[in-house]
Design an enzyme around this catalytic site. Structure first.
Site, PDB file in Angstrom:
ATOM      1  N   ARG D 271       0.833  -1.093   0.275  1.00 13.49           N
ATOM      2  CA  ARG D 271       0.166  -0.006   0.007  1.00 13.49           C
ATOM      3  C   ARG D 271       0.954   1.146   0.050  1.00 13.49           C
ATOM      4  O   ARG D 271       1.412   1.578   1.084  1.00 13.49           O
ATOM      5  CB  ARG D 271      -0.881   0.061   1.326  1.00 13.49           C
ATOM      6  CG  ARG D 271      -2.080   0.844   1.094  1.00 13.49           C
ATOM      7  CD  ARG D 271      -2.873   0.925   2.695  1.00 13.49           C
ATOM      8  NE  ARG D 271      -1.882   1.981   3.348  1.00 13.49           N
ATOM      9  CZ  ARG D 271      -1.828   1.606   4.751  1.00 13.49           C
ATOM     10  NH1 ARG D 271      -2.298   1.055   5.354  1.00 13.49           N
ATOM     11  NH2 ARG D 271      -1.071   2.706   5.309  1.00 13.49           N
ATOM     12  N   HIS D 275      -3.724   4.562   4.461  1.00 16.78           N
ATOM     13  CA  HIS D 275      -4.904   3.553   4.380  1.00 16.78           C
ATOM     14  C   HIS D 275      -6.093   3.975   3.508  1.00 16.78           C
ATOM     15  O   HIS D 275      -6.561   3.537   2.567  1.00 16.78           O
ATOM     16  CB  HIS D 275      -5.187   2.950   5.648  1.00 16.78           C
ATOM     17  CG  HIS D 275      -6.560   2.496   5.812  1.00 16.78           C
ATOM     18  ND1 HIS D 275      -6.730   1.128   5.530  1.00 16.78           N
ATOM     19  CD2 HIS D 275      -7.759   2.745   6.497  1.00 16.78           C
ATOM     20  CE1 HIS D 275      -7.905   0.736   5.467  1.00 16.78           C
ATOM     21  NE2 HIS D 275      -8.745   1.684   6.172  1.00 16.78           N
ATOM     22  N   TYR D 284       3.222   5.218  11.951  1.00 20.20           N
ATOM     23  CA  TYR D 284       3.442   3.944  12.204  1.00 20.20           C
ATOM     24  C   TYR D 284       4.284   3.339  11.302  1.00 20.20           C
ATOM     25  O   TYR D 284       4.642   1.988  11.326  1.00 20.20           O
ATOM     26  CB  TYR D 284       2.267   3.078  12.309  1.00 20.20           C
ATOM     27  CG  TYR D 284       1.268   3.236  11.065  1.00 20.20           C
ATOM     28  CD1 TYR D 284       1.394   2.494  10.031  1.00 20.20           C
ATOM     29  CD2 TYR D 284       0.114   4.155  11.256  1.00 20.20           C
ATOM     30  CE1 TYR D 284       0.570   2.610   8.950  1.00 20.20           C
ATOM     31  CE2 TYR D 284      -0.665   4.360  10.010  1.00 20.20           C
ATOM     32  CZ  TYR D 284      -0.245   3.491   9.029  1.00 20.20           C
ATOM     33  OH  TYR D 284      -1.199   3.432   8.032  1.00 20.20           O
TER      34      TYR D 284
HETATM   35  C1  TPP Z   1     -15.337  -5.762  10.659  1.00 20.06           C
HETATM   36  C2  TPP Z   1     -14.595  -4.521  10.487  1.00 20.06           C
HETATM   37  N1  TPP Z   1     -13.665  -4.139  11.527  1.00 20.06           N
HETATM   38  C3  TPP Z   1     -13.020  -3.131  11.514  1.00 20.06           C
HETATM   39  C4  TPP Z   1     -13.057  -2.372  10.271  1.00 20.06           C
HETATM   40  C5  TPP Z   1     -12.265  -1.106   9.991  1.00 20.06           C
HETATM   41  N2  TPP Z   1     -11.288  -1.229   9.119  1.00 20.06           N
HETATM   42  C6  TPP Z   1     -11.345  -0.697   7.843  1.00 20.06           C
HETATM   43  S1  TPP Z   1     -10.173  -1.172   6.762  1.00 20.06           S
HETATM   44  C7  TPP Z   1      -9.381  -1.819   8.083  1.00 20.06           C
HETATM   45  C8  TPP Z   1      -8.056  -2.649   7.816  1.00 20.06           C
HETATM   46  C9  TPP Z   1      -8.240  -3.639   6.441  1.00 20.06           C
HETATM   47  O1  TPP Z   1      -6.908  -4.168   6.544  1.00 20.06           O
HETATM   48  P1  TPP Z   1      -6.867  -5.084   5.062  1.00 20.06           P
HETATM   49  O2  TPP Z   1      -7.613  -6.484   5.420  1.00 20.06           O
HETATM   50  O3  TPP Z   1      -5.140  -5.453   5.375  1.00 20.06           O
HETATM   51  O4  TPP Z   1      -7.136  -4.457   3.984  1.00 20.06           O
HETATM   52  P2  TPP Z   1      -6.681  -2.960   3.309  1.00 20.06           P
HETATM   53  O5  TPP Z   1      -7.146  -1.857   3.879  1.00 20.06           O
HETATM   54  O6  TPP Z   1      -5.063  -3.092   3.532  1.00 20.06           O
HETATM   55  O7  TPP Z   1      -6.511  -2.990   1.831  1.00 20.06           O
HETATM   56  C10 TPP Z   1     -10.171  -1.916   9.156  1.00 20.06           C
HETATM   57  C11 TPP Z   1      -9.604  -2.264  10.542  1.00 20.06           C
HETATM   58  C12 TPP Z   1     -13.975  -2.558   9.236  1.00 20.06           C
HETATM   59  N3  TPP Z   1     -14.098  -1.986   8.098  1.00 20.06           N
HETATM   60  N4  TPP Z   1     -14.650  -3.922   9.454  1.00 20.06           N
END
Ligand code: TPP
Ligand code: TPP
Ligand code: MG
Ligand code: MG
Lengths: 325, 392, 325, 392
Positions: D271, D275, D284
């Site tokens: 990434r 985020h 971080y």
């Molecule tokens: C059930 C749930 N818990 C928490 C979140 C908040 N949240 C949004 S994105 C994220 C991180 C996701 O990481 P990843 O699966 O690696 O996908 P990326 O964003 O890196 O594409 C979090 C914790 C959420 N959207 N859904």
């Protein structure tokens, strides 16, 4: 007595810090609570000062967060879990309602689970879907949980500490659109009202307005805006248990009551308030308890959320209607 | 243990892969050696294991009978799984913490939970009759898989107490079934345990069935391999071999206590009875399967071993049977004596600290019941109100 | 018009069978629904007759059951999920509330999810913990779902078919302690009232008694037992949407209302009923709407469940109290 | 792909195991062959891939800019993940169904979803601006992992339609991130897909971060190995290599369509941005990491390849840039023109069939708003009521 002016988010952080200093068993756990300090920065700096074993960035799974917190509490810890946003508490509902809430009773009192689940809640910050929910009634209805909602920095600071000290599990709602509101915070816990006591946030004579969390501020604004009537605004602070005495005293005085929350009205916590108040104050009521809340629809896209959320006008409209009965 | 990249075993082979199994005692009672699991047991120790096996089977038998007689509402029998439970249970040290399902009666026995205490839940007089802290044996968990996260969290607490990697190191053991491996919670507990390298042993009793569903509905490869996907060791053991279960669990617990993190043990066994006393397995499984498993009985093979090696004579076996019978009779007697909860007990222990709503409902209900007592009019409700004397 | 006398469980099975015959897209899925026919035998014989691809024994995971049902519905199927017992619906709450309920709205109407989630509910059968819950309010409060509860064999037969035909997701509660009750069932769907219509199960003049699911029978028994007063018992059948018109007509006539359900009173669906009725019938009410329900405790051990569950006496006690106001 | 029984990689190695990676195009633009993934592409096809990559990056860039300018509430940038998404997206056939997260803008592009439609959610004018059936591209899913079960269920529907193992066989592809692998739902979807041998490709973009949490918080072994635990193949591909992503996904989709069941693909990528636009990664993660990944840019290597092999001249690159710029400008313009929803739109589409409560609240709210309109007194509420004209 020392007072500091803090935002609600910073007041929560200060309360968490104090609780961690006071008791080495207090842990913080959740997604991004460490280096990042949480997406709202509530836990900012805590991992730096208390280390990774007390401020735990967990894997991304809410059931896991609450389920392992239960295990940590069984081992004598006092975990404070952060659910990143209201809409993401649902995967943890089984662990909260079937495990966390019931274990003290199931064990005939042998087990205490002093777990706090912090949930930033409500709308009004222009977020995308699932980030503006108000799921409080699900927990209020689940016996074995205590459910509270702070509305201002001073309460945030004291209520989080009281919740952490509670021998019972506490679901702790934080009004996310008020995170940035500033106010003086009394740093001496002793001065604070008990966790489950409602407070009259603004005295008045003509109608009782009940709210908790984010809606308290809106109701206070409504009260200030109403030149004709004197609104008594009560900040419930606790929704389970409910401080029904404080509410009754007010409604018996005013004879009218409006309840406001962000959650949909249908099956929302306002229903319990209306039902209970009517039982207790039947002959004092000049009009039915009226409820102002979200519509019975999913939370809408943010560009229309101001229409969905109860605002000053809708609250005053309900107040008006109680006089028109 | 090697794992290939195959796309999963064809149906049927899942139930049959004895090649991958750690076994130290054959169904015929022959001792076999396994390089990774040396096990030295004295004759006394073996006799004790035998005694355990026989007694827990008897307790279970008694509980099934009590259910048939209407004294218990339901019972989840461990028949056939005695070795898996006694073997793993006897591998525990006092400081270890157990997170059971609803079927771990023999593990409870190993932890010193009095058998009668297990019956309260099934009789409907309480939800759990023991203090988990007293026995390091957690409450039975009925919601499938939920306890595995509790075990992982508890293990993280052990780490935080610095009680890993020391002489007195502690570990947790989470029990669950083959069906449970499909639950999100169980897989999340694998994530937690591996990421935090927590001292947990995951002990899966693969008894081939989740109520009416055969293993193929939960997995297409042997369950022990699930651990591979999370980066910790998985091992399959003959779940009807008490020696092997003891050795494998001991090693896994040692490794956990020593700071080496989690292990998944799949104890390959069989649910000889119904899922619970309300279940009717004739609807979904073949008698022949049961017959085949009878030949692998966990108790018979220990008996055969003891006899062959002249470690026990018939007096010993008679003694054990007599003791088991006595334990069974005691359980029965205690069961019938279990007091019914009084109506006011509903309000007990909902919260640890005073709670206004509970107090209010409690008072209202007491007044309501008192109304009947005053009237003493003999209606249904009033009749029950008399039980209030039993409220704690 | 053909009538058969069936138990409630068999009537459900007959309704499911009819729906499967009528529409090849209808699927049954859940734990043990195949050879075993479900732990209550509701789906008995269906797999034998319709095959494993239409009657699916799923892996043991409720979120998976509902989540894959959503996927199947997206592909054009009409899955009927069985949750084995009420207490095991909580792991599926996220898929139900955040996904199933909202998808039609989120897609601006492009997606329909005709999924039925059957939940055997309530207590009274002497079961162990988690097998006697009444979680209906969680779903009633979640916009986008329709929530119904049958109380007798005839309704079971028609309502399950109507639910399967619904273009919206339906949470379908089945009163497990009434599974074995027998009654004549009219096999012609055309004669049935609409799914969301309440029915007056027993007309009366003095007080309105509202119930749904397992409590309907208890209320009818209470009505029969009361020699002094004439109780009008309404079987709500649908709790979202609510047939408020039928309720209002009755309450305006009687001036008194008692609501009964097994779920804890606090935050339960009775609160919504009481609040809404009071809003609509304020000047008609001689007493507040009284609620009879479970206590605000976890469901107790079965040997004391008869004390926990609202029974004839407690319902009549509430009726009495509405006259004492 | 071999899997050892190791207890997991020590921290750090997780991010570095290039040995296990399928790569067909090096960061320097050198074509490499992989025995399992032969790939023949015409110059046209390669130029098209390049064009895709550049355009989606531009759309993303524009969306980030629009967010900075307050026109979008938030945006989840795909910067750095273009190859993973275009490679997999271009492996799709029309009949396949995509289940995205909130970041699959380039996959949407491959499915023909007009870019502007993606912006509605982020601008806050709707929750999803496209008809999933029109593009076989499902709604964005924000609740982490939930869509993987939808994909598994949809795939079971494909099986029931008999659309597996035929010429026109169909499959689903579920996208998710490294963080999502910890969720119960994702693991349950692995159970379902494997048990039913459903035609699903699980495409995990391991971009190394879940907001602020590095991969080590989710797993201690490479993520592609998770599939091993469920009995289906897992494969790691260079997620910044559009050729490899195309070849690997194509093979996995073919295998799914052909009735061979699920595959997990871990696209190892990064990434490059925050985020979302509300995130601050400087809190971080280290700048150095970003710099290292810049050298592996997914677009540069295709450009280098095209140049080296004289498949494109500067006119081509200029054209693509111009086209991308135009697409970006169009998106911007369309974004500013997106109508705000009117207040009454809140009630639209809650149910497919009439619903008494919705109708009632709708009427009440309309009357309430009309009150303001009548009064026309210029208060806050009334001001908003004017927007009602936009209600659908
Ligand atoms: C059930 C749930 N818990 C928490 C979140 C908040 N949240 C949004 S994105 C994220 C991180 C996701 O990481 P990843 O699966 O690696 O996908 P990326 O964003 O890196 O594409 C979090 C914790 C959420 N959207 N859904
Ligand atoms: C969450 C949840 N879903 C469903 C059930 C109902 N149920 C009780 S036991 C059981 C089967 C469990 O099978 P397995 O995990 O193999 O354990 P076993 O009973 O064979 O020991 C089911 C489906 C439950 N208790 N919890
Ligand atoms: Mg089993
Ligand atoms: Mg990521």
């Amino acid at each position: 007595m020392t007072t500091e002016t803090l935002t609600l988010a910073k007041a929560l952080g200060a309360g968490l810090r104090k609780a961690m200093e006071d008791d080495p068993k207090v842990l913080i756990m959740g997604e991004d609570v460490g280096k990042l300090g949480g997406v709202f920065r509530v836990t900012d700096g805590l991992q730096k000062d208390f280390g990774e074993s007390r401020v735990i960035d967990t894997p991304l799974a809410e059931s896991g967060i609450v389920g392992t917190a239960v295990g940590l509490a069984l081992r004598g810890y006092r975990p404070v879990c952060e659910i990143q946003f209201d809409g993401f508490v649902f995967p943890a509902v089984d662990q909260i309602i079937s495990q966390l809430a019931k274990m003290h009773m199931r064990s005939l009192g042998a087990i205490q689970l002093p777990v706090v689940v912090r949930i930033p809640c409500g709308g009004g910050i222009g977020a995308v879907e699932h980030h503006s929910e108000s799921p409080e009634v699900h927990f209020a209805h689940a016996a074995g949980l205590r459910v509270v909602a702070c509305s201002n920095p001073a309460d945030a600071y004291t209520m989080i500490q009281q919740s952490i000290r509670s021998a019972d599990p506490v679901i702790f709602f934080e009004p996310k659109r008020r995170y940035w509101d500033k106010a003086p915070v009394e740093m001496d816990l002793a001065a604070a009202p008990p966790l489950h006591q409602a407070v009259v946030a603004r005295p008045g004579d003509d109608v009782t307005v009940l709210a908790y969390g984010p809606m308290v501020k809106t109701c206070l604004e409504a009260a200030a805006a109403d030149d004709e009537r004197s609104l008594e605004v009560i900040d419930l602070r606790s929704i389970n248990p409910l401080d029904i005495e404080t509410i009754m005293a007010s409604v018996r005085k005013t004879g009218r009551c409006v309840v406001a929350h962000e959650a949909p009205v249908f099956g929302g916590f306002g229903a319990e308030l209306a039902a209970r108040i009517t039982e207790r104050c039947f002959y004092h009521l000049e009009a039915p308890v009226l409820r102002v809340g979200g519509f019975s629809t999913p939370y809408p896209p943010s560009r229309v959320e101001e229409q969905y959320l109860p605002n000053l006008d809708r609250i005053l409209d309900a107040v008006d209607r109680t006089f028109g009965w | 243990m090697t794992v290939d990249a195959s796309r999963g075993a064809p149906p049927g082979t899942l139930r049959n892969s004895s090649a991958e199994l750690v076994q130290l005692l054959t169904p015929e009672g022959e001792r076999v050696e396994h390089p990774d699991y040396p096990l030295e047991l004295t004759a006394d120790e073996i006799r004790d294991l035998y005694r355990d096996l026989v007694i827990v089977r008897r307790i279970d038998f008694e509980a099934v009978a009590l259910t048939r007689q209407g004294e218990l509402g339901i019972w989840a029998s461990l028949l056939g799984q005695e070795a898996a439970q006694i073997g793993s249970g006897r591998a525990l040290r006092d400081q270890d913490m157990v997170f059971p399902t609803y079927r771990e009666h023999a593990v409870a026995w190993c932890c010193g939970v009095e058998p009668i205490k297990l019956l309260g839940l099934y009789r409907g007089v309480n939800h759990a009759g023991w203090d988990p802290k007293e026995h390091n044996f957690h409450l039975y968990t009925i919601v499938i898989g939920a306890q595995t996260l509790h075990a992982a969290g508890y293990a993280m607490g052990i780490q935080r107490d610095g009680a890993v990697g020391t002489e007195s190191g502690a570990a947790t053991i989470a029990y669950f079934g083959d069906g449970a491996t499909s639950q999100g919670d169980v897989n999340e507990s694998f994530v937690w345990a591996s990421v935090f390298n927590a001292p947990v042993v995951f002990f899966c009793q693969n008894n081939q069935w989740a109520i009416s569903e055969p293993l193929e509905k939960q997995s297409r490869i042997p369950l022990y391999r699930r651990a591979q996907g999370f980066g910790f060791p998985g091992i399959r053991v003959d779940g009807n071999d008490v020696f092997a279960c003891l050795a494998v669990t001991r090693k896994a617990l040692d490794s956990a206590r020593d700071g080496q993190g989690p292990t998944l043990i799949e104890a390959f066994t069989y649910r000889m009875g119904a899922h619970t006393t309300t279940d009717d397995p004739t609807r979904y499984r073949l008698e022949a399967e049961l017959e085949a498993w009878k030949l692998k009985d966990p108790i018979e093979r220990v008996k055969a071993y003891l006899v062959k090696n002249e470690m026990a004579d018939s007096a010993f076996f008679d003694d054990v049977d007599a003791e088991a019978k006595q334990v069974g009779m005691d359980v029965r007697k205690q069961c019938l004596e279990l007091p019914d909860p009084g109506p006011m007990s509903i309000f007990d222990h909902v919260y640890a600290e005073p709670h206004a709503l509970i107090s209010e409902e409690q008072e209202q209900f007491a007044a309501y019941l008192a109304g009947f007592a005053d009237a003493a009019d003999g209606t249904d409700g009033a009749g029950r109100a008399d039980e209030e004397g039993n409220a704690s």
